[in-house]
Design a protein around this motif. Structure first.
Motif, PDB file in Angstrom:
ATOM      1  N   SER A  25     -12.901 -52.699  13.227  1.00 26.65           N
ATOM      2  CA  SER A  25     -11.493 -53.101  13.296  1.00 26.65           C
ATOM      3  C   SER A  25     -11.174 -54.044  12.143  1.00 26.65           C
ATOM      4  CB  SER A  25     -11.180 -53.777  14.628  1.00 26.65           C
ATOM      5  OG  SER A  25     -11.768 -55.059  14.696  1.00 26.65           O
ATOM      6  N   LEU A  26      -9.946 -53.944  11.655  1.00 21.60           N
ATOM      7  CA  LEU A  26      -9.435 -54.819  10.613  1.00 21.60           C
ATOM      8  C   LEU A  26      -8.295 -55.644  11.195  1.00 21.60           C
ATOM      9  CD1 LEU A  26      -9.245 -52.279   7.629  1.00 21.60           C
ATOM     10  CD2 LEU A  26     -11.152 -53.767   8.264  1.00 21.60           C
ATOM     11  N   THR A  27      -8.190 -56.897  10.787  1.00 26.52           N
ATOM     12  CA  THR A  27      -7.128 -57.756  11.282  1.00 26.52           C
ATOM     13  C   THR A  27      -6.445 -58.460  10.127  1.00 26.52           C
ATOM     14  OG1 THR A  27      -8.554 -59.694  11.560  1.00 26.52           O
ATOM     15  CG2 THR A  27      -8.378 -58.174  13.432  1.00 26.52           C
ATOM     16  N   ALA A  28      -5.214 -58.887  10.355  1.00 33.02           N
ATOM     17  CA  ALA A  28      -4.462 -59.630   9.346  1.00 33.02           C
ATOM     18  C   ALA A  28      -3.528 -60.613  10.038  1.00 33.02           C
ATOM     19  CB  ALA A  28      -3.668 -58.679   8.454  1.00 33.02           C
ATOM     20  N   SER A  29      -3.456 -61.814   9.486  1.00 31.81           N
ATOM     21  CA  SER A  29      -2.580 -62.857  10.014  1.00 31.81           C
ATOM     22  C   SER A  29      -2.104 -63.732   8.859  1.00 31.81           C
ATOM     23  CB  SER A  29      -3.326 -63.723  11.040  1.00 31.81           C
ATOM     24  OG  SER A  29      -3.784 -62.952  12.118  1.00 31.81           O
ATOM     25  N   GLY A  30      -1.212 -64.661   9.170  1.00 40.76           N
ATOM     26  CA  GLY A  30      -0.774 -65.611   8.168  1.00 40.76           C
ATOM     27  C   GLY A  30       0.266 -65.039   7.226  1.00 40.76           C
ATOM     28  N   MET A  31       0.176 -65.413   5.975  1.00 44.36           N
ATOM     29  CA  MET A  31       1.148 -64.963   4.986  1.00 44.36           C
ATOM     30  C   MET A  31       0.928 -63.493   4.628  1.00 44.36           C
ATOM     31  SD  MET A  31       1.314 -68.231   2.374  1.00 44.36           S
ATOM     32  CE  MET A  31       2.548 -67.386   1.376  1.00 44.36           C
ATOM     33  N   LEU A  32       2.002 -62.747   4.564  1.00 46.80           N
ATOM     34  CA  LEU A  32       1.994 -61.340   4.138  1.00 46.80           C
ATOM     35  C   LEU A  32       0.921 -60.514   4.867  1.00 46.80           C
ATOM     36  CD1 LEU A  32       2.294 -61.987   0.291  1.00 46.80           C
ATOM     37  CD2 LEU A  32       4.152 -61.522   1.886  1.00 46.80           C
ATOM     38  N   PRO A  33       0.942 -60.489   6.201  1.00 47.24           N
ATOM     39  CA  PRO A  33      -0.110 -59.765   6.930  1.00 47.24           C
ATOM     40  C   PRO A  33      -0.124 -58.268   6.640  1.00 47.24           C
ATOM     41  CG  PRO A  33       1.673 -60.408   8.409  1.00 47.24           C
ATOM     42  CD  PRO A  33       1.924 -61.109   7.112  1.00 47.24           C
ATOM     43  N   GLU A  34       1.052 -57.654   6.421  1.00 48.51           N
ATOM     44  CA  GLU A  34       1.083 -56.211   6.138  1.00 48.51           C
ATOM     45  C   GLU A  34       0.360 -55.905   4.828  1.00 48.51           C
ATOM     46  OE1 GLU A  34       3.754 -58.007   6.853  1.00 48.51           O
ATOM     47  OE2 GLU A  34       4.490 -57.226   8.778  1.00 48.51           O
ATOM     48  N   GLU A  35       0.589 -56.743   3.818  1.00 47.69           N
ATOM     49  CA  GLU A  35      -0.085 -56.540   2.543  1.00 47.69           C
ATOM     50  C   GLU A  35      -1.593 -56.738   2.676  1.00 47.69           C
ATOM     51  OE1 GLU A  35       2.657 -58.050   3.063  1.00 47.69           O
ATOM     52  OE2 GLU A  35       4.157 -57.495   1.555  1.00 47.69           O
ATOM     53  N   ARG A  36      -1.985 -57.723   3.465  1.00 46.87           N
ATOM     54  CA  ARG A  36      -3.410 -57.953   3.691  1.00 46.87           C
ATOM     55  C   ARG A  36      -4.058 -56.743   4.356  1.00 46.87           C
ATOM     56  NH1 ARG A  36      -4.749 -64.177   5.410  1.00 46.87           N
ATOM     57  NH2 ARG A  36      -3.479 -65.221   3.823  1.00 46.87           N
ATOM     58  N   MET A  37      -3.366 -56.192   5.342  1.00 48.56           N
ATOM     59  CA  MET A  37      -3.906 -55.010   6.010  1.00 48.56           C
ATOM     60  C   MET A  37      -3.992 -53.832   5.039  1.00 48.56           C
ATOM     61  SD  MET A  37      -5.223 -53.637   8.655  1.00 48.56           S
ATOM     62  CE  MET A  37      -4.934 -54.865   9.931  1.00 48.56           C
ATOM     63  N   ASP A  38      -3.011 -53.664   4.194  1.00 48.43           N
ATOM     64  CA  ASP A  38      -3.008 -52.538   3.249  1.00 48.43           C
ATOM     65  C   ASP A  38      -4.217 -52.586   2.323  1.00 48.43           C
ATOM     66  OD1 ASP A  38      -0.714 -51.512   4.318  1.00 48.43           O
ATOM     67  OD2 ASP A  38       0.635 -52.354   2.803  1.00 48.43           O
ATOM     68  N   TYR A  39      -4.510 -53.758   1.748  1.00 46.75           N
ATOM     69  CA  TYR A  39      -5.633 -53.784   0.801  1.00 46.75           C
ATOM     70  C   TYR A  39      -6.971 -53.677   1.520  1.00 46.75           C
ATOM     71  CZ  TYR A  39      -6.580 -58.911   1.290  1.00 46.75           C
ATOM     72  OH  TYR A  39      -6.914 -60.162   1.735  1.00 46.75           O
ATOM     73  N   GLN A  40      -7.056 -54.148   2.787  1.00 44.45           N
ATOM     74  CA  GLN A  40      -8.290 -53.966   3.551  1.00 44.45           C
ATOM     75  C   GLN A  40      -8.523 -52.485   3.856  1.00 44.45           C
ATOM     76  OE1 GLN A  40      -9.502 -57.124   6.603  1.00 44.45           O
ATOM     77  NE2 GLN A  40      -7.284 -57.395   6.516  1.00 44.45           N
ATOM     78  N   GLU A  41      -7.460 -51.797   4.238  1.00 45.24           N
ATOM     79  CA  GLU A  41      -7.585 -50.357   4.484  1.00 45.24           C
ATOM     80  C   GLU A  41      -8.046 -49.633   3.227  1.00 45.24           C
ATOM     81  OE1 GLU A  41      -4.891 -47.869   6.711  1.00 45.24           O
ATOM     82  OE2 GLU A  41      -3.791 -49.655   7.375  1.00 45.24           O
ATOM     83  N   LYS A  42      -7.477 -49.995   2.104  1.00 49.35           N
ATOM     84  CA  LYS A  42      -7.863 -49.360   0.838  1.00 49.35           C
ATOM     85  C   LYS A  42      -9.344 -49.608   0.540  1.00 49.35           C
ATOM     86  CE  LYS A  42      -6.763 -49.219  -4.105  1.00 49.35           C
ATOM     87  NZ  LYS A  42      -5.926 -49.790  -5.195  1.00 49.35           N
ATOM     88  N   ASP A  43      -9.789 -50.854   0.729  1.00 48.28           N
ATOM     89  CA  ASP A  43     -11.204 -51.167   0.503  1.00 48.28           C
ATOM     90  C   ASP A  43     -12.100 -50.371   1.437  1.00 48.28           C
ATOM     91  OD1 ASP A  43     -10.483 -52.940  -1.448  1.00 48.28           O
ATOM     92  OD2 ASP A  43     -10.764 -54.743  -0.224  1.00 48.28           O
ATOM     93  N   LEU A  44     -11.687 -50.274   2.708  1.00 45.93           N
ATOM     94  CA  LEU A  44     -12.481 -49.528   3.678  1.00 45.93           C
ATOM     95  C   LEU A  44     -12.632 -48.072   3.259  1.00 45.93           C
ATOM     96  CD1 LEU A  44     -13.923 -49.078   6.369  1.00 45.93           C
ATOM     97  CD2 LEU A  44     -11.672 -48.915   7.477  1.00 45.93           C
ATOM     98  N   ARG A  45     -11.557 -47.457   2.858  1.00 44.65           N
ATOM     99  CA  ARG A  45     -11.613 -46.038   2.474  1.00 44.65           C
ATOM    100  C   ARG A  45     -12.464 -45.846   1.212  1.00 44.65           C
ATOM    101  NH1 ARG A  45      -8.247 -43.438   5.833  1.00 44.65           N
ATOM    102  NH2 ARG A  45      -6.611 -44.708   6.825  1.00 44.65           N
TER     103      ARG A  45
END
Length: 481
Positions: free
Chosen positions: A298-318
């Motif tokens: 699972s990936l999580t994101a909080s704080g400033m710009l959480p959507e952007e944080r999730m996007d780059y984590q997804e990219k790294d995962l793939r």
């Protein structure tokens, strides 16, 4: 110790010696032989606990601490081996303090994961949990027994998420470990002057909390503990990586652990996943529809710009998955990541291991992730002709930031056929131990096996037991005592 003496400490309504109650505490789902207590006493405060321990010490009466409210129980560690009194702490269920800044909570032994999570949510926090604990599981009991949590990147040490404890040793003496050991003595006084129970080591250079962790109640009775909590994320997405070969997923798991990437992170075989997620009648069909091995991340994101944080984590995962020929999936076998997380965070009323056939036996130990394939081969060879391969659940949980691994085999069985599994259970345990499996939580017959293989450690533990419980009243007959 007589019933009258117990009634003077607590009250008549908190002492039980009727046959039905005694039988409920005298046996469990393990292979450990039943043993009836003389009485059950439900303590409501640390002062009552200390008073009971002191009198039990004077009378040389065995005491068996229990903290999870209700059953079922599975390990045999709370079955009285020599009679005595069961000290039920489930009524001590207060959450004494929550500190959002330090991400800490101080809780009594009767607090369950549901109760703690419900209160933590109001502070933007969540508890670190083992895989789908039963509804009645005590948080402190889980942490004291070192049950692995499903977020290995925040698991820094074998003691985590437990930090400090207040314990009544077998002598009847109160003691507080770590940063809670300093003055002022009372917990509330410490909180009021700004002290926090955040460090497990102490007093001095010792780490006495490790003396009671994993001790199965043989050293003393914990009356409260401070525990580390996690931030409740704003966004969570759960993904699956699947393969026919476990080795491929092991390689990916090591990469995630080294980078401290992701939150929930574990590996299961198809039957384990189906047992977790399907109802009783759908377990077999879901298992057949799944790939042999599944890595959950699972990936999580909080704080400033959480959507952007999730996007780059997804990219790294793939990118990491693609480099190993793996596909990142948001669902598997028709089960979505959202559904899995809902189940992990809110386990069903029925404990998932009992769902398929009504009973089970599990074999678990610590190893390293790269050695699990060898242990699986040993287990399958041990079970050949005695248990169907297609119904063996396997759960691999990286721990201590992926440097180690909890390896667990769950064998489902009908209640009336459970006794027939004892031979396989004991033989497989011995074969796995000789293959390098480390039984860090030695229950039942495993204790003789483990301590028989290490005479020096056994002698040292007995010395510690003599210092902290000189009359041997605390849960005698467990571990090497």
């Amino acid at each position: 110790m007589t019933k009258a003496e117990l009634v003077k400490i607590v009250c008549a309504k908190s002492v039980f010696d009727d046959e039905k109650t005694l039988q409920a505490y005298g046996s469990d789902e393990s292979f450990v032989s039943p043993g009836m207590p003389w009485a059950v006493v439900k303590a409501k405060s640390a002062e009552e606990v200390q008073h009971i321990v002191k009198i039990a010490n004077e009378k040389k009466t065995p005491l068996i601490p229990v903290s999870s409210p209700g059953g079922p129980r599975f390990r045999g560690d709370t079955i009285p081996s020599q009679g005595g009194i069961v000290l039920d702490l489930s009524g001590m269920n207060k959450i004494l303090n929550i500190d959002r800044k330090d991400k800490m909570a101080v809780i009594e032994p009767g607090v369950t994961f549901d109760q703690l999570d419900g209160e933590l949510r109001t502070h933007g926090l969540r508890a670190f949990k083992p895989l789908m604990p039963r509804k009645t599981k005590s948080v402190l009991a889980s942490y004291l027994e070192r049950e692995p949590v499903v977020v290995p990147k925040d698991h820094w040490d074998s003691i985590d998420p437990l930090v400090t404890v207040e314990v009544v040793f077998g002598t009847g003496d109160f003691f507080r470990t770590g940063s809670a050991a300093g003055p002022p003595a009372a917990l509330q006084d410490q909180l009021e002057v700004g002290l926090r129970q955040c460090f497990s080591a102490g007093p001095g250079s010792t780490s006495l909390v490790r003396t009671v962790q994993g001790a199965q109640g043989t050293m003393g009775v914990v009356t409260w503990g401070s525990v580390v909590c996690g931030i409740l994320p704003e966004i969570t997405k759960t993904f699956f990586l699947t393969s026919d070969r476990l080795e491929t997923l092991i390689d990916a798991s090591y990469v995630f652990s080294r980078r401290r990437f992701g939150e929930e992170h574990f590996l299961v075989n198809a039957f384990q996943f189906a047992t977790m997620m399907a109802d009783k009648d759908g377990i077999e069909s879901l298992s057949e529809a799944l790939p042999p091995w599944i890595l959950v991340l699972s990936l999580t994101a909080s704080g400033m710009l959480p959507e952007e944080r999730m996007d780059y984590q997804e990219k790294d995962l793939r990118e990491m998955a693609q480099a190993r020929g793996l596909e990142v999936r948001s669902s598997v076998g028709g089960v979505s990541g959202i559904a899995l997380m809902d189940t992990l965070n809110t386990p069903p009323e029925q404990f998932y291991k009992m769902k398929y056939k009504g009973a089970f036996q599990d074999i678990f130990f610590t190893t390293t992730l790269d050695k699990t394939t060898g242990h699986i081969a040993v287990m399958e060879q041990s079970a050949k002709g005695r248990y169907p391969d297609t119904e063996m659940s396997i759960y691999l949980q990286p721990i201590v930031q992926g440097t180690s691994c909890h390896c667990e085999f769950n064998l489902m069985v009908e209640p009336d056929r459970k006794a027939g599994m004892k031979g396989l259970y004991e033989e497989a345990g011995k074969r796995l131990a000789h293959n390098g499996a480390f039984f860090s939580r030695p229950y039942g017959s495993w204790a003789d096996m483990v301590y028989g293989m290490n005479g020096e450690a056994t002698a040292l533990l007995k010395k510690v037991k003599t210092m902290l419980d000189p009359r041997g009243i605390m849960n005698p007959g467990k571990l090497c005592f």
